[in-house]
Design a protein around this motif. Sequence first.
Motif, PDB file in Angstrom:
ATOM      1  N   MET A   1      58.201 -27.942  -4.663  1.00 20.76           N
ATOM      2  CA  MET A   1      58.250 -28.901  -3.581  1.00 20.76           C
ATOM      3  C   MET A   1      59.175 -28.366  -2.487  1.00 20.76           C
ATOM      4  SD  MET A   1      59.720 -32.750  -3.571  1.00 20.76           S
ATOM      5  CE  MET A   1      58.270 -33.743  -3.633  1.00 20.76           C
ATOM      6  N   CYS A   2      58.695 -28.396  -1.272  1.00 13.94           N
ATOM      7  CA  CYS A   2      59.460 -27.927  -0.122  1.00 13.94           C
ATOM      8  C   CYS A   2      60.072 -29.122   0.606  1.00 13.94           C
ATOM      9  CB  CYS A   2      58.553 -27.155   0.827  1.00 13.94           C
ATOM     10  SG  CYS A   2      59.411 -26.548   2.266  1.00 13.94           S
ATOM     11  N   ILE A   3      61.363 -29.076   0.794  1.00 14.53           N
ATOM     12  CA  ILE A   3      62.054 -30.143   1.508  1.00 14.53           C
ATOM     13  C   ILE A   3      62.340 -29.664   2.921  1.00 14.53           C
ATOM     14  CG2 ILE A   3      64.126 -31.543   1.609  1.00 14.53           C
ATOM     15  CD1 ILE A   3      64.310 -31.281  -1.422  1.00 14.53           C
ATOM     16  N   VAL A   4      61.872 -30.429   3.881  1.00 21.53           N
ATOM     17  CA  VAL A   4      62.100 -30.091   5.282  1.00 21.53           C
ATOM     18  C   VAL A   4      63.346 -30.833   5.743  1.00 21.53           C
ATOM     19  CG1 VAL A   4      61.183 -30.228   7.622  1.00 21.53           C
ATOM     20  CG2 VAL A   4      59.647 -29.744   5.707  1.00 21.53           C
ATOM     21  N   ARG A   5      64.288 -30.080   6.280  1.00 19.00           N
ATOM     22  CA  ARG A   5      65.503 -30.685   6.804  1.00 19.00           C
ATOM     23  C   ARG A   5      65.643 -30.290   8.266  1.00 19.00           C
ATOM     24  NH1 ARG A   5      69.644 -31.255   2.053  1.00 19.00           N
ATOM     25  NH2 ARG A   5      68.162 -31.081   0.364  1.00 19.00           N
ATOM     26  N   ARG A   6      66.074 -31.242   9.053  1.00 20.36           N
ATOM     27  CA  ARG A   6      66.282 -30.989  10.471  1.00 20.36           C
ATOM     28  C   ARG A   6      67.704 -31.382  10.828  1.00 20.36           C
ATOM     29  NH1 ARG A   6      60.941 -34.147  11.511  1.00 20.36           N
ATOM     30  NH2 ARG A   6      59.431 -32.520  11.125  1.00 20.36           N
ATOM     31  N   VAL A   7      68.340 -30.559  11.624  1.00 22.86           N
ATOM     32  CA  VAL A   7      69.690 -30.835  12.091  1.00 22.86           C
ATOM     33  C   VAL A   7      69.634 -30.879  13.609  1.00 22.86           C
ATOM     34  CG1 VAL A   7      72.074 -30.028  12.155  1.00 22.86           C
ATOM     35  CG2 VAL A   7      70.683 -29.619  10.110  1.00 22.86           C
ATOM     36  N   PHE A   8      70.124 -31.956  14.193  1.00 27.15           N
ATOM     37  CA  PHE A   8      70.121 -32.118  15.642  1.00 27.15           C
ATOM     38  C   PHE A   8      71.560 -32.135  16.143  1.00 27.15           C
ATOM     39  CE2 PHE A   8      66.187 -33.959  14.167  1.00 27.15           C
ATOM     40  CZ  PHE A   8      65.266 -33.528  15.097  1.00 27.15           C
ATOM     41  N   PHE A   9      71.813 -31.433  17.213  1.00 29.54           N
ATOM     42  CA  PHE A   9      73.124 -31.426  17.856  1.00 29.54           C
ATOM     43  C   PHE A   9      73.016 -32.191  19.164  1.00 29.54           C
ATOM     44  CE2 PHE A   9      73.759 -28.184  14.830  1.00 29.54           C
ATOM     45  CZ  PHE A   9      75.118 -27.981  14.696  1.00 29.54           C
ATOM     46  N   LEU A  10      73.817 -33.207  19.315  1.00 26.99           N
ATOM     47  CA  LEU A  10      73.821 -34.019  20.517  1.00 26.99           C
ATOM     48  C   LEU A  10      75.228 -34.050  21.088  1.00 26.99           C
ATOM     49  CD1 LEU A  10      71.873 -37.068  19.048  1.00 26.99           C
ATOM     50  CD2 LEU A  10      70.926 -35.232  20.408  1.00 26.99           C
ATOM     51  N   GLY A  11      75.323 -34.151  22.387  1.00 22.05           N
ATOM     52  CA  GLY A  11      76.637 -34.257  23.001  1.00 22.05           C
ATOM     53  C   GLY A  11      76.559 -34.023  24.495  1.00 22.05           C
ATOM     54  N   PRO A  12      77.662 -34.284  25.173  1.00 23.42           N
ATOM     55  CA  PRO A  12      77.690 -34.129  26.629  1.00 23.42           C
ATOM     56  C   PRO A  12      77.712 -32.652  27.030  1.00 23.42           C
ATOM     57  CG  PRO A  12      79.866 -34.673  25.829  1.00 23.42           C
ATOM     58  CD  PRO A  12      78.947 -34.759  24.653  1.00 23.42           C
ATOM     59  N   PRO A  13      77.448 -32.365  28.295  1.00 19.44           N
ATOM     60  CA  PRO A  13      77.514 -30.986  28.770  1.00 19.44           C
ATOM     61  C   PRO A  13      78.892 -30.379  28.491  1.00 19.44           C
ATOM     62  CG  PRO A  13      76.524 -32.389  30.436  1.00 19.44           C
ATOM     63  CD  PRO A  13      77.039 -33.295  29.359  1.00 19.44           C
ATOM     64  N   GLY A  14      78.890 -29.131  28.064  1.00 17.65           N
ATOM     65  CA  GLY A  14      80.136 -28.412  27.837  1.00 17.65           C
ATOM     66  C   GLY A  14      80.723 -28.590  26.454  1.00 17.65           C
ATOM     67  N   CYS A  15      79.997 -29.233  25.520  1.00 17.90           N
ATOM     68  CA  CYS A  15      80.559 -29.476  24.188  1.00 17.90           C
ATOM     69  C   CYS A  15      80.167 -28.401  23.174  1.00 17.90           C
ATOM     70  CB  CYS A  15      80.183 -30.858  23.683  1.00 17.90           C
ATOM     71  SG  CYS A  15      78.446 -31.037  23.263  1.00 17.90           S
ATOM     72  N   SER A  16      79.613 -27.288  23.627  1.00 20.06           N
ATOM     73  CA  SER A  16      79.270 -26.129  22.785  1.00 20.06           C
ATOM     74  C   SER A  16      78.147 -26.386  21.795  1.00 20.06           C
ATOM     75  CB  SER A  16      80.511 -25.626  22.043  1.00 20.06           C
ATOM     76  OG  SER A  16      81.525 -25.282  22.939  1.00 20.06           O
ATOM     77  N   ARG A  17      77.191 -27.258  22.145  1.00 13.64           N
ATOM     78  CA  ARG A  17      76.041 -27.493  21.280  1.00 13.64           C
ATOM     79  C   ARG A  17      75.291 -26.201  20.990  1.00 13.64           C
ATOM     80  NH1 ARG A  17      75.370 -31.173  25.205  1.00 13.64           N
ATOM     81  NH2 ARG A  17      73.846 -29.785  26.121  1.00 13.64           N
ATOM     82  N   LEU A  18      74.983 -25.455  22.042  1.00  8.53           N
ATOM     83  CA  LEU A  18      74.175 -24.251  21.904  1.00  8.53           C
ATOM     84  C   LEU A  18      74.876 -23.211  21.035  1.00  8.53           C
ATOM     85  CD1 LEU A  18      71.526 -22.919  22.723  1.00  8.53           C
ATOM     86  CD2 LEU A  18      72.680 -22.023  24.723  1.00  8.53           C
ATOM     87  N   GLU A  19      76.152 -23.010  21.254  1.00  8.28           N
ATOM     88  CA  GLU A  19      76.892 -22.007  20.490  1.00  8.28           C
ATOM     89  C   GLU A  19      76.979 -22.395  19.017  1.00  8.28           C
ATOM     90  OE1 GLU A  19      77.965 -23.381  23.309  1.00  8.28           O
ATOM     91  OE2 GLU A  19      78.004 -21.714  24.708  1.00  8.28           O
ATOM     92  N   ASN A  20      77.307 -23.659  18.744  1.00  4.45           N
ATOM     93  CA  ASN A  20      77.443 -24.099  17.358  1.00  4.45           C
ATOM     94  C   ASN A  20      76.104 -24.116  16.626  1.00  4.45           C
ATOM     95  OD1 ASN A  20      80.249 -24.500  17.386  1.00  4.45           O
ATOM     96  ND2 ASN A  20      79.999 -26.485  18.354  1.00  4.45           N
ATOM     97  N   SER A  21      75.075 -24.641  17.276  1.00  4.23           N
ATOM     98  CA  SER A  21      73.770 -24.694  16.623  1.00  4.23           C
ATOM     99  C   SER A  21      73.203 -23.296  16.424  1.00  4.23           C
ATOM    100  CB  SER A  21      72.799 -25.557  17.425  1.00  4.23           C
ATOM    101  OG  SER A  21      72.615 -25.037  18.730  1.00  4.23           O
ATOM    102  N   GLY A  22      73.416 -22.420  17.395  1.00  5.10           N
ATOM    103  CA  GLY A  22      72.943 -21.041  17.249  1.00  5.10           C
ATOM    104  C   GLY A  22      73.644 -20.311  16.119  1.00  5.10           C
ATOM    105  N   ALA A  23      74.948 -20.531  15.974  1.00  4.54           N
ATOM    106  CA  ALA A  23      75.701 -19.891  14.895  1.00  4.54           C
ATOM    107  C   ALA A  23      75.227 -20.382  13.531  1.00  4.54           C
ATOM    108  CB  ALA A  23      77.195 -20.161  15.063  1.00  4.54           C
ATOM    109  N   LEU A  24      75.002 -21.680  13.395  1.00  7.36           N
ATOM    110  CA  LEU A  24      74.505 -22.211  12.120  1.00  7.36           C
ATOM    111  C   LEU A  24      73.094 -21.714  11.824  1.00  7.36           C
ATOM    112  CD1 LEU A  24      75.751 -25.905  12.014  1.00  7.36           C
ATOM    113  CD2 LEU A  24      76.418 -24.026  10.530  1.00  7.36           C
ATOM    114  N   ALA A  25      72.253 -21.683  12.838  1.00  7.96           N
ATOM    115  CA  ALA A  25      70.883 -21.213  12.638  1.00  7.96           C
ATOM    116  C   ALA A  25      70.877 -19.757  12.183  1.00  7.96           C
ATOM    117  CB  ALA A  25      70.080 -21.370  13.927  1.00  7.96           C
ATOM    118  N   GLU A  26      71.740 -18.958  12.772  1.00 10.09           N
ATOM    119  CA  GLU A  26      71.825 -17.551  12.375  1.00 10.09           C
ATOM    120  C   GLU A  26      72.354 -17.417  10.944  1.00 10.09           C
ATOM    121  OE1 GLU A  26      74.309 -13.596  13.694  1.00 10.09           O
ATOM    122  OE2 GLU A  26      73.784 -15.070  15.233  1.00 10.09           O
TER     123      GLU A  26
END
Length: 83
Positions: A1-26
């Motif tokens: 059985m495959c479990i699909v998990r999704r993680v969403f990063f939300l926040g205001p501009p400048g809160c490092s969403r892209l950097e943090n999500s990219g690091a976790l994805a990598e």
Amino acid sequence: MCIVRRVFFLGPPGCSRLENSGALAEYFQWKHISTGDTLRSAAEAKTPAGQRIADCLTKFQYVDDEIVIDAVSKEIQEAEKNG
């Protein structure tokens, strides 16, 4: 059985969403979907939605919710289809 998990990063501009999500994805070898990247690539398409996105981006306006949801949903579905 495959479990699909999704993680969403939300926040205001400048809160490092892209950097943090990219690091976790990598680290976990996850697919990384950026709403901004998705909208910019959709804006290059010669579709009515792409034209609307391009207009909003050049005017520094918000893109309609329906268009954003549709574009990101397609990206998620494609990612899940491709594993």
